[in-house]
Write an enzyme that holds these catalytic residues in place. Structure first.
Site, short mmCIF file in Angstrom:
data_model
loop_
_atom_site.label_atom_id
_atom_site.label_comp_id
_atom_site.label_asym_id
_atom_site.label_seq_id
_atom_site.Cartn_x
_atom_site.Cartn_y
_atom_site.Cartn_z
CB CYS A 1 5.64 7.96 -9.55
SG CYS A 1 6.94 7.04 -8.74
C1 LIG Z 1 5.51 7.36 -4.16
S1 LIG Z 1 5.05 6.59 -2.69
C2 LIG Z 1 4.91 7.97 -1.60
C3 LIG Z 1 6.18 8.33 -0.94
C4 LIG Z 1 6.05 9.24 0.23
N1 LIG Z 1 5.39 10.46 -0.08
C5 LIG Z 1 7.43 9.51 0.82
O1 LIG Z 1 7.91 10.61 0.67
O2 LIG Z 1 8.02 8.58 1.38
C6 LIG Z 1 3.37 6.19 -2.94
C7 LIG Z 1 2.67 5.63 -1.72
O3 LIG Z 1 1.30 5.45 -2.05
C8 LIG Z 1 0.83 4.37 -1.27
N2 LIG Z 1 -0.43 3.91 -1.87
C9 LIG Z 1 -0.59 3.32 -3.08
N3 LIG Z 1 -1.88 3.05 -3.29
C10 LIG Z 1 -2.57 3.47 -2.19
C11 LIG Z 1 -3.94 3.43 -1.81
N4 LIG Z 1 -4.88 2.92 -2.62
N5 LIG Z 1 -4.28 3.94 -0.61
C12 LIG Z 1 -3.33 4.46 0.22
N6 LIG Z 1 -2.01 4.51 -0.08
C13 LIG Z 1 -1.65 4.01 -1.28
C14 LIG Z 1 1.95 3.37 -1.32
O4 LIG Z 1 1.87 2.48 -0.22
C15 LIG Z 1 3.19 4.29 -1.26
O5 LIG Z 1 3.67 4.40 0.06
#
Ligand SMILES: C[S@@+](CC[C@H](N)C(=O)[O-])C[C@H]1O[C@@H](n2cnc3c(N)ncnc32)[C@H](O)[C@@H]1O
Length: 355
Positions: free
Chosen positions: A82
């Site tokens: 986000c």
């Molecule tokens: C807002 S957090 C999600 C939180 C999760 N849904 C929770 O409830 O704990 C966004 C996640 O996206 C992952 N992320 C960011 N870019 C990514 C990518 N290119 N591929 C896979 N995961 C990614 C980050 O590591 C992070 O854990």
């Protein structure tokens, strides 16, 4: 209808907070994707039966889950990062490549055409062209009924935290009969969830009784600052001039006014961020003790149960906690989605998060 509950995939799963809420509501989470090492370790420790693909989502082929989804996907959850859309990110730029990650979910929708697509993000996402294009695509390409983006506060869901979020639900062949079950819950305060915790030791060590309940070691100067912050409130403006940061001394704006502030035992906490145990990054000081909140306190404010296992160093765990969708909020929302997926005759799913 379902042997193990409706089948769900959790994209950008982080530490697994969404998966926890979904499972508590009765979903069968079969797969998840994230690429952050610490978060993936945490995810596996708590959800060992879920196939977690630890890779950049750009490199994930949706067919890596196809053997787990022989009869169709019920729910696809998309919690893309986000920060590109967050009001707290002062350095955001439209060129932020993470903004394009929402589009990576399209290949999963194209492959599985899930009955429900659920998206959670900051409210700022709803006014972007990326979001408009995405929702238009859902309707145009696959005939989804796309709901209005809803602005919700986790505090209305029994989470002791003001956390404004945008959620979007798109459905195909199912109808959300009730509004999402999020506004029904009495206020829970910071004091309700951390008031019973003992005064923590300072610094992390092997022999901690609770591995997450230790206080950060503050500099002498920050300890001195904390002594000037009134209990259950205050902020950097409570500091005498000699203790103010040079960069704050002449600041006219209210920017960062929460820094060095305390949470209030009688109120909900502010939004926890990835810096949630750092008093220089927000209102993250303990209400009545001269220290930042501990990781345990942060986890409770995010509604993680105490038996949830976290891996990583203190910064990584703070990041996992700050990034999480509060599991209690997710559980409440998931109950409504569960009800939508049940045949009408079997729709008496409990709607009480406390039960
Ligand atoms: C807002 S957090 C999600 C939180 C999760 N849904 C929770 O409830 O704990 C966004 C996640 O996206 C992952 N992320 C960011 N870019 C990514 C990518 N290119 N591929 C896979 N995961 C990614 C980050 O590591 C992070 O854990």
């Amino acid at each position: 209808m379902y042997d193990n509950g409706p089948v769900a995939l959790d994209l950008f799963c982080g530490s697994g907070a969404v998966s926890l809420g979904l499972k508590q509501a009765g979903f069968n989470v079969v797969g998840a994707v994230d690429y952050e090492v610490g978060a993936c370790r945490t995810y596996r420790a708590n959800h060992p039966a879920v196939r977690l693909i630890e890779k950049d989502i750009k490199k994930v082929d949706p067919n890596e889950f196809s053997d787990l989804i022989p009869e169709g996907l019920d729910l696809l959850v998309i919690c893309a990062p986000c920060q590109p859309f967050s009001s707290q990110n002062r350095a955001k730029s439209s060129a932020d490549k993470r903004a394009g990650l929402l589009d990576e979910a399209k290949k999963f929708i194209t492959r599985y055409e899930p009955r429900i697509v659920f998206l959670e993000n900051v409210p700022g996402l709803a006014s972007t062209s990326i979001f408009g294009e995405f929702t238009e695509w859902l309707h145009r390409e696959f005939g989804y009924q796309v709901g209005e983006p809803m602005r919700i506060n986790a505090a209305d869901s029994g989470v002791p935290q003001r956390r404004m979020r945008m959620i979007l639900v798109a459905t195909k062949g199912v109808v959300l009969r009730d509004a999402l079950n999020i506004m029904l819950h009495p206020k829970v305060t910071v004091g309700d969830v951390i008031g019973d915790l003992p005064v923590p030791p300072i610094g992390r060590s092997e022999d901690l009784e609770d591995p997450l309940h230790f206080a950060r070691r503050h500099s002498a100067l920050n300890l001195e600052r904390l002594k000037h912050i009134p209990l259950n409130g205050g902020g950097r403006s409570s500091l005498p001039a000699r203790l103010r940061l040079a960069c704050h001394k002449n600041a006219k704006s209210s920017a960062f006014s929460d820094t060095y502030g305390r949470m209030s035992l009688a109120d909900v906490a502010p939004t926890l961020t990835t810096g949630c145990t750092d008093i220089t990054r927000g209102r993250f000081a303990h209400p009545v003790q001269n220290r930042a909140i501990t990781l345990r306190e942060a986890a409770r404010i995010q509604s993680f149960p105490d038996d949830y296992i976290f891996h990583g160093n203190a910064n990584q765990i703070a990041m996992q906690i700050g990034n999480a969708v509060p599991p209690r909020m997710m559980f409440n929302i998931a109950l409504s989605m569960m009800a939508a997926l049940q045949p009408l005759s079997n729709s008496s799913v409990a709607i009480d998060a406390e039960s």
